[in-house]
Motif scaffolding. Structure first.
Motif, PDB file in Angstrom:
ATOM      1  N   GLN A 127      14.806  33.878   8.971  1.00  0.00           N
ATOM      2  CA  GLN A 127      16.147  33.694   9.514  1.00  0.00           C
ATOM      3  C   GLN A 127      16.416  32.203   9.622  1.00  0.00           C
ATOM      4  O   GLN A 127      15.599  31.455  10.157  1.00  0.00           O
ATOM      5  CB  GLN A 127      16.269  34.367  10.885  1.00  0.00           C
ATOM      6  CG  GLN A 127      16.028  35.852  10.816  1.00  0.00           C
ATOM      7  CD  GLN A 127      15.970  36.489  12.184  1.00  0.00           C
ATOM      8  OE1 GLN A 127      16.080  35.826  13.208  1.00  0.00           O
ATOM      9  NE2 GLN A 127      15.786  37.797  12.213  1.00  0.00           N
ATOM     10  N   THR A 128      17.568  31.784   9.111  1.00  0.00           N
ATOM     11  CA  THR A 128      17.926  30.373   9.104  1.00  0.00           C
ATOM     12  C   THR A 128      19.239  30.181   9.842  1.00  0.00           C
ATOM     13  O   THR A 128      20.194  30.933   9.646  1.00  0.00           O
ATOM     14  CB  THR A 128      18.067  29.868   7.647  1.00  0.00           C
ATOM     15  OG1 THR A 128      16.864  30.154   6.949  1.00  0.00           O
ATOM     16  CG2 THR A 128      18.350  28.395   7.605  1.00  0.00           C
ATOM     17  N   ARG A 129      19.264  29.167  10.708  1.00  0.00           N
ATOM     18  CA  ARG A 129      20.474  28.805  11.441  1.00  0.00           C
ATOM     19  C   ARG A 129      20.736  27.327  11.247  1.00  0.00           C
ATOM     20  O   ARG A 129      19.808  26.529  11.125  1.00  0.00           O
ATOM     21  CB  ARG A 129      20.310  29.104  12.924  1.00  0.00           C
ATOM     22  CG  ARG A 129      20.293  30.573  13.249  1.00  0.00           C
ATOM     23  CD  ARG A 129      20.005  30.748  14.709  1.00  0.00           C
ATOM     24  NE  ARG A 129      18.555  30.523  14.855  1.00  0.00           N
ATOM     25  CZ  ARG A 129      17.737  31.351  15.446  1.00  0.00           C
ATOM     26  NH1 ARG A 129      18.189  32.419  15.992  1.00  0.00           N
ATOM     27  NH2 ARG A 129      16.459  31.104  15.514  1.00  0.00           N
ATOM     28  N   ILE A 130      21.986  26.994  11.255  1.00  0.00           N
ATOM     29  CA  ILE A 130      22.384  25.599  11.158  1.00  0.00           C
ATOM     30  C   ILE A 130      22.861  25.157  12.540  1.00  0.00           C
ATOM     31  O   ILE A 130      23.769  25.739  13.114  1.00  0.00           O
ATOM     32  CB  ILE A 130      23.521  25.402  10.122  1.00  0.00           C
ATOM     33  CG1 ILE A 130      23.122  25.960   8.761  1.00  0.00           C
ATOM     34  CG2 ILE A 130      23.939  23.961  10.039  1.00  0.00           C
ATOM     35  CD1 ILE A 130      21.971  25.232   8.112  1.00  0.00           C
TER      36      ILE A 130
ATOM     37  N   PRO B  95      23.809  21.515  14.931  1.00  0.00           N
ATOM     38  CA  PRO B  95      24.304  20.171  14.650  1.00  0.00           C
ATOM     39  C   PRO B  95      23.162  19.217  14.293  1.00  0.00           C
ATOM     40  O   PRO B  95      22.292  18.920  15.102  1.00  0.00           O
ATOM     41  CB  PRO B  95      24.980  19.752  15.958  1.00  0.00           C
ATOM     42  CG  PRO B  95      25.331  21.041  16.636  1.00  0.00           C
ATOM     43  CD  PRO B  95      24.276  22.015  16.217  1.00  0.00           C
ATOM     44  N   GLY B  96      23.135  18.806  13.049  1.00  0.00           N
ATOM     45  CA  GLY B  96      22.152  17.834  12.598  1.00  0.00           C
ATOM     46  C   GLY B  96      20.799  18.398  12.214  1.00  0.00           C
ATOM     47  O   GLY B  96      19.895  17.643  11.901  1.00  0.00           O
ATOM     48  N   MET B  97      20.633  19.725  12.226  1.00  0.00           N
ATOM     49  CA  MET B  97      19.334  20.282  11.852  1.00  0.00           C
ATOM     50  C   MET B  97      19.482  21.692  11.302  1.00  0.00           C
ATOM     51  O   MET B  97      20.474  22.364  11.527  1.00  0.00           O
ATOM     52  CB  MET B  97      18.378  20.277  13.039  1.00  0.00           C
ATOM     53  CG  MET B  97      18.764  21.199  14.171  1.00  0.00           C
ATOM     54  SD  MET B  97      17.635  21.173  15.547  1.00  0.00           S
ATOM     55  CE  MET B  97      18.114  19.671  16.344  1.00  0.00           C
ATOM     56  N   LYS B  98      18.451  22.111  10.595  1.00  0.00           N
ATOM     57  CA  LYS B  98      18.365  23.460  10.057  1.00  0.00           C
ATOM     58  C   LYS B  98      17.161  24.129  10.723  1.00  0.00           C
ATOM     59  O   LYS B  98      16.044  23.627  10.647  1.00  0.00           O
ATOM     60  CB  LYS B  98      18.171  23.379   8.547  1.00  0.00           C
ATOM     61  CG  LYS B  98      18.079  24.686   7.847  1.00  0.00           C
ATOM     62  CD  LYS B  98      18.043  24.417   6.338  1.00  0.00           C
ATOM     63  CE  LYS B  98      17.259  25.464   5.642  1.00  0.00           C
ATOM     64  NZ  LYS B  98      17.145  25.218   4.222  1.00  0.00           N
ATOM     65  N   ILE B  99      17.385  25.259  11.392  1.00  0.00           N
ATOM     66  CA  ILE B  99      16.340  25.953  12.132  1.00  0.00           C
ATOM     67  C   ILE B  99      15.973  27.228  11.376  1.00  0.00           C
ATOM     68  O   ILE B  99      16.835  28.047  11.063  1.00  0.00           O
ATOM     69  CB  ILE B  99      16.816  26.305  13.561  1.00  0.00           C
ATOM     70  CG1 ILE B  99      17.242  25.049  14.299  1.00  0.00           C
ATOM     71  CG2 ILE B  99      15.738  27.068  14.312  1.00  0.00           C
ATOM     72  CD1 ILE B  99      17.944  25.314  15.605  1.00  0.00           C
TER      73      ILE B  99
END
Length: 102
Positions: A62-65, A67-71
């Protein structure tokens, strides 16, 4: 030619269950075990394999965006297919473990 297993990293418990169950399955298929019936080990190993596979399916990337990073994470998100593999694996483990109990 590249090795297809090179990218396989055992970094989560469900991947370790899959690998360990394959090792035990191969041992039970090739060696006459003492003290426990080979059929029992084969059934428990197959059940553990299906449980590990089901949990692997239930832990998608699972990928989330933010502010300023990709988790990215592998949080558990139950799916029908993964849950069916879990149920199948649990049933096979119970069938395999029954002779050990009685």
């Amino acid at each position: 030619m590249t090795n297809p297993l090179q990218s396989l990293v055992i970094d989560y418990w469900y991947k370790a269950v899959v690998v360990a169950s394959i090792v035990f399955l191969l041992v039970a298929l090739t060696v006459d075990l003492k003290g426990v019936d080979n059929k029992t080990v084969i059934l428990i190993s197959l059940g553990a394999f299906f449980i590990g596979l089901g949990e692997w399916i239930n832990h998608p990337l699972q990928t989330r965006i933010a502010p300023g990073m990709k988790i990215t994470s592998y949080n558990r998100s139950a799916s029908l297919r993964g849950s069916l593999f879990d149920l199948l694996g649990f049933s096979i483990v119970c069938i395999g473990a029954y002779p050990l109990l009685y």
